[in-house]
Structures are given as C-alpha cells and as structure tokens.
Design a protein around this motif. Structure first.
Motif, PDB file in Angstrom:
ATOM      1  N   VAL A   1      25.237 -11.998  -5.368  1.00 59.84           N
ATOM      2  CA  VAL A   1      24.825 -10.585  -5.335  1.00 59.84           C
ATOM      3  C   VAL A   1      24.152 -10.246  -4.007  1.00 59.84           C
ATOM      4  N   ILE A   2      23.281 -11.122  -3.522  1.00 58.16           N
ATOM      5  CA  ILE A   2      22.592 -10.802  -2.264  1.00 58.16           C
ATOM      6  C   ILE A   2      23.527 -10.928  -1.062  1.00 58.16           C
ATOM      7  N   SER A   3      24.655 -11.623  -1.233  1.00 61.66           N
ATOM      8  CA  SER A   3      25.610 -11.741  -0.123  1.00 61.66           C
ATOM      9  C   SER A   3      26.609 -10.583  -0.095  1.00 61.66           C
ATOM     10  N   ARG A   4      26.905  -9.998  -1.244  1.00 61.67           N
ATOM     11  CA  ARG A   4      27.813  -8.839  -1.303  1.00 61.67           C
ATOM     12  C   ARG A   4      27.329  -7.863  -2.380  1.00 61.67           C
ATOM     13  N   PRO A   5      26.254  -7.154  -2.121  1.00 63.53           N
ATOM     14  CA  PRO A   5      25.650  -6.276  -3.136  1.00 63.53           C
ATOM     15  C   PRO A   5      26.545  -5.122  -3.560  1.00 63.53           C
ATOM     16  N   THR A   6      27.339  -4.575  -2.647  1.00 63.98           N
ATOM     17  CA  THR A   6      28.160  -3.413  -3.003  1.00 63.98           C
ATOM     18  C   THR A   6      29.209  -3.768  -4.052  1.00 63.98           C
ATOM     19  N   TRP A   7      29.689  -4.996  -4.061  1.00 64.19           N
ATOM     20  CA  TRP A   7      30.682  -5.407  -5.053  1.00 64.19           C
ATOM     21  C   TRP A   7      30.086  -5.399  -6.456  1.00 64.19           C
ATOM     22  N   TRP A   8      28.776  -5.569  -6.538  1.00 66.38           N
ATOM     23  CA  TRP A   8      28.083  -5.577  -7.823  1.00 66.38           C
ATOM     24  C   TRP A   8      27.508  -4.211  -8.181  1.00 66.38           C
ATOM     25  N   GLY A   9      27.860  -3.183  -7.436  1.00 70.63           N
ATOM     26  CA  GLY A   9      27.449  -1.824  -7.784  1.00 70.63           C
ATOM     27  C   GLY A   9      26.176  -1.356  -7.129  1.00 70.63           C
ATOM     28  N   LEU A  10      25.617  -2.132  -6.197  1.00 71.42           N
ATOM     29  CA  LEU A  10      24.421  -1.704  -5.479  1.00 71.42           C
ATOM     30  C   LEU A  10      24.819  -0.986  -4.196  1.00 71.42           C
ATOM     31  N   SER A  11      24.008  -0.041  -3.788  1.00 75.71           N
ATOM     32  CA  SER A  11      24.296   0.694  -2.564  1.00 75.71           C
ATOM     33  C   SER A  11      24.059  -0.203  -1.353  1.00 75.71           C
ATOM     34  N   LEU A  12      24.701   0.132  -0.255  1.00 79.21           N
ATOM     35  CA  LEU A  12      24.522  -0.643   0.971  1.00 79.21           C
ATOM     36  C   LEU A  12      23.082  -0.551   1.447  1.00 79.21           C
ATOM     37  N   GLU A  13      22.482   0.630   1.254  1.00 73.44           N
ATOM     38  CA  GLU A  13      21.090   0.819   1.660  1.00 73.44           C
ATOM     39  C   GLU A  13      20.160  -0.127   0.911  1.00 73.44           C
ATOM     40  N   LEU A  14      20.367  -0.236  -0.407  1.00 73.52           N
ATOM     41  CA  LEU A  14      19.543  -1.139  -1.199  1.00 73.52           C
ATOM     42  C   LEU A  14      19.862  -2.593  -0.869  1.00 73.52           C
ATOM     43  N   GLY A  15      21.141  -2.885  -0.646  1.00 76.24           N
ATOM     44  CA  GLY A  15      21.537  -4.244  -0.321  1.00 76.24           C
ATOM     45  C   GLY A  15      20.865  -4.762   0.935  1.00 76.24           C
ATOM     46  N   LEU A  16      20.667  -3.874   1.909  1.00 67.52           N
ATOM     47  CA  LEU A  16      20.010  -4.272   3.154  1.00 67.52           C
ATOM     48  C   LEU A  16      18.524  -4.551   2.949  1.00 67.52           C
ATOM     49  N   LYS A  17      17.967  -4.026   1.863  1.00 68.47           N
ATOM     50  CA  LYS A  17      16.539  -4.223   1.593  1.00 68.47           C
ATOM     51  C   LYS A  17      16.260  -5.454   0.734  1.00 68.47           C
ATOM     52  N   LEU A  18      17.312  -6.084   0.210  1.00 66.59           N
ATOM     53  CA  LEU A  18      17.101  -7.249  -0.638  1.00 66.59           C
ATOM     54  C   LEU A  18      16.508  -8.397   0.175  1.00 66.59           C
ATOM     55  N   PRO A  19      15.647  -9.199  -0.439  1.00 57.72           N
ATOM     56  CA  PRO A  19      15.038 -10.315   0.304  1.00 57.72           C
ATOM     57  C   PRO A  19      16.051 -11.411   0.610  1.00 57.72           C
ATOM     58  N   PHE A  20      15.680 -12.296   1.523  1.00 55.38           N
ATOM     59  CA  PHE A  20      16.538 -13.429   1.841  1.00 55.38           C
ATOM     60  C   PHE A  20      16.523 -14.425   0.681  1.00 55.38           C
ATOM     61  N   SER A  21      17.485 -15.343   0.716  1.00 57.23           N
ATOM     62  CA  SER A  21      17.669 -16.264  -0.411  1.00 57.23           C
ATOM     63  C   SER A  21      16.459 -17.151  -0.655  1.00 57.23           C
ATOM     64  N   ASN A  22      15.678 -17.473   0.395  1.00 59.98           N
ATOM     65  CA  ASN A  22      14.533 -18.366   0.184  1.00 59.98           C
ATOM     66  C   ASN A  22      13.433 -17.720  -0.661  1.00 59.98           C
ATOM     67  N   ALA A  23      13.474 -16.382  -0.807  1.00 57.78           N
ATOM     68  CA  ALA A  23      12.498 -15.718  -1.680  1.00 57.78           C
ATOM     69  C   ALA A  23      12.738 -16.074  -3.143  1.00 57.78           C
ATOM     70  N   TYR A  24      13.989 -16.391  -3.492  1.00 54.73           N
ATOM     71  CA  TYR A  24      14.327 -16.746  -4.863  1.00 54.73           C
ATOM     72  C   TYR A  24      14.128 -18.242  -5.130  1.00 54.73           C
ATOM     73  N   PHE A  25      14.013 -19.024  -4.066  1.00 56.22           N
ATOM     74  CA  PHE A  25      13.826 -20.471  -4.187  1.00 56.22           C
ATOM     75  C   PHE A  25      12.648 -20.880  -3.292  1.00 56.22           C
ATOM     76  N   PRO A  26      11.429 -20.522  -3.693  1.00 57.07           N
ATOM     77  CA  PRO A  26      10.276 -20.777  -2.821  1.00 57.07           C
ATOM     78  C   PRO A  26       9.920 -22.257  -2.697  1.00 57.07           C
ATOM     79  N   TYR A  27      10.373 -23.058  -3.661  1.00 56.16           N
ATOM     80  CA  TYR A  27      10.059 -24.483  -3.629  1.00 56.16           C
ATOM     81  C   TYR A  27      11.226 -25.247  -3.008  1.00 56.16           C
ATOM     82  N   LYS A  28      10.935 -26.082  -2.026  1.00 56.58           N
ATOM     83  CA  LYS A  28      11.947 -26.862  -1.302  1.00 56.58           C
ATOM     84  C   LYS A  28      12.984 -25.949  -0.653  1.00 56.58           C
ATOM     85  N   SER A  29      12.530 -24.787  -0.199  1.00 52.94           N
ATOM     86  CA  SER A  29      13.474 -23.819   0.375  1.00 52.94           C
ATOM     87  C   SER A  29      14.100 -24.322   1.665  1.00 52.94           C
ATOM     88  N   ASP A  30      13.483 -25.311   2.316  1.00 49.28           N
ATOM     89  CA  ASP A  30      14.059 -25.847   3.544  1.00 49.28           C
ATOM     90  C   ASP A  30      15.379 -26.574   3.275  1.00 49.28           C
TER      91      ASP A  30
END
Length: 691
Positions: free
Chosen positions: A288-317
């Motif tokens: 979803v965060i890689s292609r938000p428009t395909w899932w029905g989110l606007s491009l504007e909102l998709g650009l505001k989504l956090p990066f993937s490490n926000a969803y995996f704060p532990y061992k994100s490296d």
C-alpha cells in the motif's frame, strides 16, 4: 401511511431529545463553568432545531402548504429528518475547537471538545437510539456516527479544577469505552474514505483498543474456516477488509500493535493461519505504501504516508535487507547480520541469570526473528541454496550477482545456519546441531549418497547419480531408472527424518516460556518444508513422482515405502482415473486440504522468486512452468479427494475458494498444456458439487 408517519415521528422525537441533551451538556461542561464562551453560533442552531421538531400550529400550516405543492407527508418528514441529522452533525463538529482563553491572568490552550468524557456516555446512549431508527428507515448514518465518535475521541478524560490543576477521571474512560462499543455494530461495511478526515474505524480503535482486536479476530476466524482464501485478493475486493488495511497504513502504531498481537497469538497457538495472516499483512502494508493509488488512496495522501521503517521500528536497519531482491550476495549479508544481532541479544541478557528473559528477547515481536518469519521467501531461498545442484538454475541467479558467485560450500553453510536459526531461535546449541545435520544432509543429496540402512550416522553406502533432463522439459523418461530415482528420494527422506528425530534438543525447543504442543507441531511443519528446496531448485533432476513424494511429506509428514510401477507417467494419470492414487494410500480431508494449500503456497513463492532471481522474464516463466508441471498432478489428486468427501453447507465457501484458487493457479505464469483437460475436469467437478 400511519406506520411511516409514526416511525418518522419517533425519529424526530429522538432528535429533539438529542438536541436538548446536547444543549444541557454544553452548558454543564466543567470548562464552561470556568469560562463563558461565545455561544452565539451554537445556541441559535439548537433553538431552531428544537423549534422545528415541535409539532406546533406553524408546522401544521407548513405541512398543509407542502401538501398543496404535491409533497407527501412521508417525503416531508424524511426531508426534515435528513436535514436535522446534518444540523446535529454541524453542532457536534462545532463543539470541537482549538483556542486560547484567559483564566485568572493565565493563558490556556484548549484543544478538543466542549463536551466532557463523562457526558459523552449520555450523548452516545442517545445517538445509539437515533442511529437504530435511521437504519430502520434506510437513511444514511455515516455522518452522524462519525461526528459522535469524533466528539468522543476529542473529549478530555480530565476534570479541570483550574487551568493548571487537572484530575484524571478513570471512571469516565471505562464508561465511554462501554458506551462506544455499542456503536461498533453500526460501523459501515463499505470503503468510504475522506482523504482529509481520520477514518471512523481508526477513531474506534483509539477509543477502544478491543475494537482493533475484534476486527483482526474476525479476519482470522474467516481465514481459519476458509483455508483456500486468497488473502491479497480478499483484502483488495472486500471493502470492509480494505478499510481495516488502510486504517493500519494510516496509523503505524496500530499496525505495530496488530503485528504484536498476531505474533503473540502465534507463539501461544502455533497456528499456521495466524502466521500466514501476519505475513500477508506485512506484505500488504508495504504494498500500500509503495502504490497507494492502486488501493484507492489519493496521490496527495500517498505522498504523506510515512516510510516503511515507521511500521517496523524494531530492527528497522534490517528491513531493507528483508524487503530487497533475492541474491547470493544479499543472502550472505543477511545471514551475517542476523547472526551478529542474535549474538548481541544473548550478550545483553545473561542466560545464567534469567534464561526466560533471553528466550523472550530472542522471540518476541521486537526481535529480529519476528521480522524474519514475516518474510518467508528467504527461508525457501535458503532451502533452495542448501540442496540446489542445478547448473541452469545457478547460472540464471549468477546473472544478477555483479560481485561474482560465492563458493557453494559457503552458500550451503550459510543456508544451513539461517534455517537452523529460524527453527530454533532461542537455543544456540540446538542451532549448531541443526546446522551441522542440515549440512550433512545437503552433502548427502548433492553427492547423491544415500544410506541404505537409514541409520543416523550412515551417510554413505549407496551412491546413484540421477539423470538430468533438459531445463523445463515436459517429457518424462519412462525407463525403470525413474522408479529407482523415487526410491532414492524415499531413502533420503527417511534419512532426513531420522537425523532430525535424533536431535535430542528438537523436542525441547521452545519459542516461549511455557511450551506449547501446538507450537511444536508448527515447528515440525516448518521443518518438513525444508526438503521443498529440492523441488524448487532441482526440479529438473526429479520426475513428478519424486516431487509428489516431497510434497506429500511436507504436507502430511508421511513417507511412502514404495511407489507403484504403473501409471507413473503423466499421460497415464489424469483427473478422472480411478487407479492407484492409491500411490499415497488415499487422503483424508485434512491431508487433502493441506496438500492443495501447500501447492498453492509453493507456486506463489516460486512466482515471487522467479520475478526476483532471473534476469529475463522468459527464464522466470520457464522456471515457474517447470515447478507447476512437477506439482500439478499432486494438486489434482488432492482436489479429487476433496470432491469425494461429502460437502455440507459450511464447506461450500471452501469449495468456492478452491475453485477461485485453482483458476488463479492455472493462469500463474504460462499455462501447462499437459494439464489443460485435467484442470477443466477438476473445475467442472467443483462446479457440479456447488450446483
């Protein structure tokens, strides 16, 4: 007509009650007792609303005038109810503000609703009745429901004795959670999302954490009842499921809580369905965060989504390594980093002082192991590397390895280490024993040295080189040598099983402090899938019978003693044959379901691997085609066995899902012409059962 009028009158009476209650709540708010607010925009709205809902002479005159204009009474009453809802929504929205006011020469920033948390309980009770009546009339409730939930989420759970002194009101929190839970049944099932507002479902989760658990539990229950459900398609096509997924994307903290919840359930139950749902949610969040428009989110909102490490704060490296493409180099790097991280965790927790703390640190949702099991492709890739001896397969991977191909002994050792760590994350000595035995089995397979006596230590004594056909060659060799190849695989599987059983620490392995028999069963299932690396990486070495042996062992844990000599060629075994399927002594229902699910799962894994590993699309398609060719006959046998069982009403959804999965499997990559008629017969058989 009288019934319709009565229902509309009841709705208006409830709205009148709500308007009066809201007026009382606004004036009695603790903050309003301290400060006089300018209610010029709120009080007239409430007064007009109350007056419009009172059946006085003016309203009756208006009804008469409207009837002369050919408006019917129900239409008028419905219109009044509709605009009353909009008025109340506006009043509720206006109760939420952000402003600064003075109190005894102090400036105080007030954010939230004028309505206190304790008063929200009374408001919700009133609105619950209103919403119920609106649903009876078929009128929309989304705006009113959303407005009430926003007010509840914005209400303060503190009593302010002064701007600088506040008292936490625990009772009001418990009461509001109980009240808000009543509105959950009215949450819309469709996917309606305003890109500028917080979704109502997400506010429910904030107000009542059990609401999130309830939503995830419902999905899990459905996946358990319907084992052939394609989760990725279901999350996209079912709007209520997509709504849950989007809410998880919009709130990383809610996804972190969900992942922790599912991981804890997996540790406690060992259910494959729990792990599969967890893996699918991880994959879908990243999608979803890689292609938000395909899932029905606007491009504007998709650009505001956090990066993937926000969803995996532990061992994100390590997240980048797990989500990256499969390759020799990336795999070796991943093994080095996971080994280093696991060693560091052991150093931080002294096992002699508190062994349970070490076990928890190495297996909880914050651990690197929890991250690793969410990306199963690396486990299967390690199994492929452990047993792969197919030069064509290695050359295709080599094309994407700019630094050159490492020594295969190094790859085999790394693969054994990684698999042993996945199987036994909390026991270092057990890992070393598993790794050593897996390395022995790898050499045994690659050198084609199979022990005849099936003893643990007999690693030699029989040697047979398997004939290697052309890559993606669909023609079977019907010479007696093929039967012998199956005997070699049977002997190797017995040796694999014996060596693993002789691991004294296997039975003592624990993922959590309190050992769970169910979890040990899940460990056994994962262990049985290790030999599938032979099927995926070296399928051009073995014929269909050999692949069926590997699949049957992975699905059921049973090893056949011998195979019938007849009907082993594909052209003699079809969907409608009544002969020796019997090759497997028949299936019970559970084994048939497990076998079919395994084939679908392996095909999905191979599809992802082919997209990542092979330089050309044609090579990837040929590789997938070969695996489908080797697994198709076993899949058809499982389906045939399932159709032979009596299907009750509860089993109909499962067969519908199986029909859809079979169609999807058929069109994954290139179609296999050899199975064209058999697949048609299988789909026809499923349709007959469902009719």
């Amino acid at each position: 007509m009288r019934t319709t009028s009565t229902a509309s009158q009841e709705i208006m009476e409830l709205f009148s009650k709500l308007a009066v209650e809201l007026q009382t709540l606004t004036h009695n708010s603790p903050i309003n007792q301290q400060q006089e607010f300018d209610d010029s925009s709120i009080e007239p709205s409430i007064s007009k609303l109350t007056q419009s809902l009172t059946h006085n002479s003016r309203v009756r005159v208006l009804d008469t005038a409207l009837s002369l204009m050919c408006f019917k009474a129900p239409q008028v009453l419905d219109s009044v109810a509709e605009y009353s809802v909009k008025t109340i929504v506006s009043v509720l929205s206006s109760s939420i503000s952000c402003e600064v006011f003075r109190f005894h020469n102090e400036e105080v920033l007030q954010i939230g609703s004028f309505i206190s948390r304790s008063h929200c309980m009374e408001l919700i009770e009133c609105v619950f009745d209103v919403i119920s009546k609106l649903k009876e009339r078929g009128m929309p409730i989304d705006l009113l429901l959303s407005a009430v939930v926003r007010v509840a989420a914005s209400a303060s759970c503190y009593k302010y004795l002064s701007p600088s002194i506040s008292v936490h009101n625990v009772k009001s929190i418990d009461g509001s959670i109980t009240a808000i839970s009543k509105l959950l049944c009215h949450l819309p099932m469709d996917f309606s999302f305003n890109h500028h507002d917080i979704p109502t479902r997400l506010l429910f989760w904030y107000l009542d954490p059990l609401a999130l658990k309830h939503d995830i539990t419902k999905i899990l229950q459905e996946t358990i009842k319907r084992p052939f459900l394609c989760l990725s398609m279901e999350f996209y096509e079912r709007m209520d499921w997509r709504s849950i997924l989007v809410c998880l994307v919009l709130s990383p903290i809610m996804f972190i809580n969900t992942r922790a919840l599912l991981h804890d359930w997996f540790l406690q139950t060992g259910l494959s369905s729990v792990l599969e749902l967890l893996m699918e949610l991880v994959s879908l969040i990243l999608d979803v965060i890689s292609r938000p428009t395909w899932w029905g989110l606007s491009l504007e909102l998709g650009l505001k989504l956090p990066f993937s490490n926000a969803y995996f704060p532990y061992k994100s490296d390590l997240l980048k390594s797990f989500t990256g493409p499969l390759s020799y180099e990336s795999f070796l790097q991943l093994v080095r980093r996971t080994r280093k991280s696991a060693s560091l965790n052991r150093e931080l927790c002294d096992p002699t002082i508190n062994p349970s703390a070490v076990r928890v640190a190495l297996t909880d949702h914050k651990s690197i192991w929890a991250l690793a099991i969410s990306f199963p492709d690396w486990f299967y890739f390690a199994s492929v590397l452990l047993f792969s001896d197919d030069k064509n397969f290695q050359q295709n991977i080599q094309a994407r390895c700019p630094s050159g191909v490492p020594e295969f002994e190094q790859l085999h050792a790394a693969a054994a280490t990684f698999i042993a760590w996945i199987l036994s994350p909390a026991n270092k000595s057990n890992q070393d024993t598993l790794s050593e035995n897996l390395t022995k089995l790898s050499k045994c397979w690659n050198l084609k040295e199979i022990s005849l006596d099936n003893s643990q230590n007999g690693m030699a004594g029989y040697k047979k080189k398997l004939k290697k056909p052309r890559f993606c060659d669909s023609k079977e060799d019907s010479t007696p040598g093929n039967k012998y190849d199956c005997q070699v695989i049977i002997l190797w599987l017995k040796q694999f099983q014996n060596i693993m059983k002789h691991n004294e620490t296997i039975d003592d392995m624990a993922f959590c402090e309190s050992q769970s028999y169910a979890l040990l069963q899940q460990h056994d299932k994962l262990l049985r899938r290790v030999p599938l690396g032979i099927l995926i990486g070296s399928s051009s070495y073995i014929n269909e019978d050999g692949c069926e042996l590997l699949l049957h062992y992975a699905a059921t844990g049973r090893i056949l003693n011998s195979l019938a000599t007849e009907n082993t060629s594909l052209k003699h075994v079809n969907y409608n044959s009544s002969g020796p399927e019997d090759l497997f002594g028949g299936f019970n229902k559970e084994e048939a379901v497990s076998g079919a699910c395994l084939v679908f799962s392996v095909t999905d894994v191979v599809k992802r691997m082919s997209d990542s590993l092979f330089e050309t699309e044609k090579s990837g398609e040929d590789f997938l085609c070969l695996v489908k060719l080797r697994t198709g006959r076993y899949l058809l046998k499982c389906i045939k066995s399932l159709i032979q069982f009596n299907v009750d009403a509860d089993g109909v959804p499962m067969l519908l899902d199986l029909q859809g999965r079979l169609e999807r499997w058929r069109h994954q990559g290139k179609e296999v012409p050899e199975f064209h008629k058999d697949l048609d017969d299988a789909l026809k058989g499923l349709s007959t059962e469902l009719s």
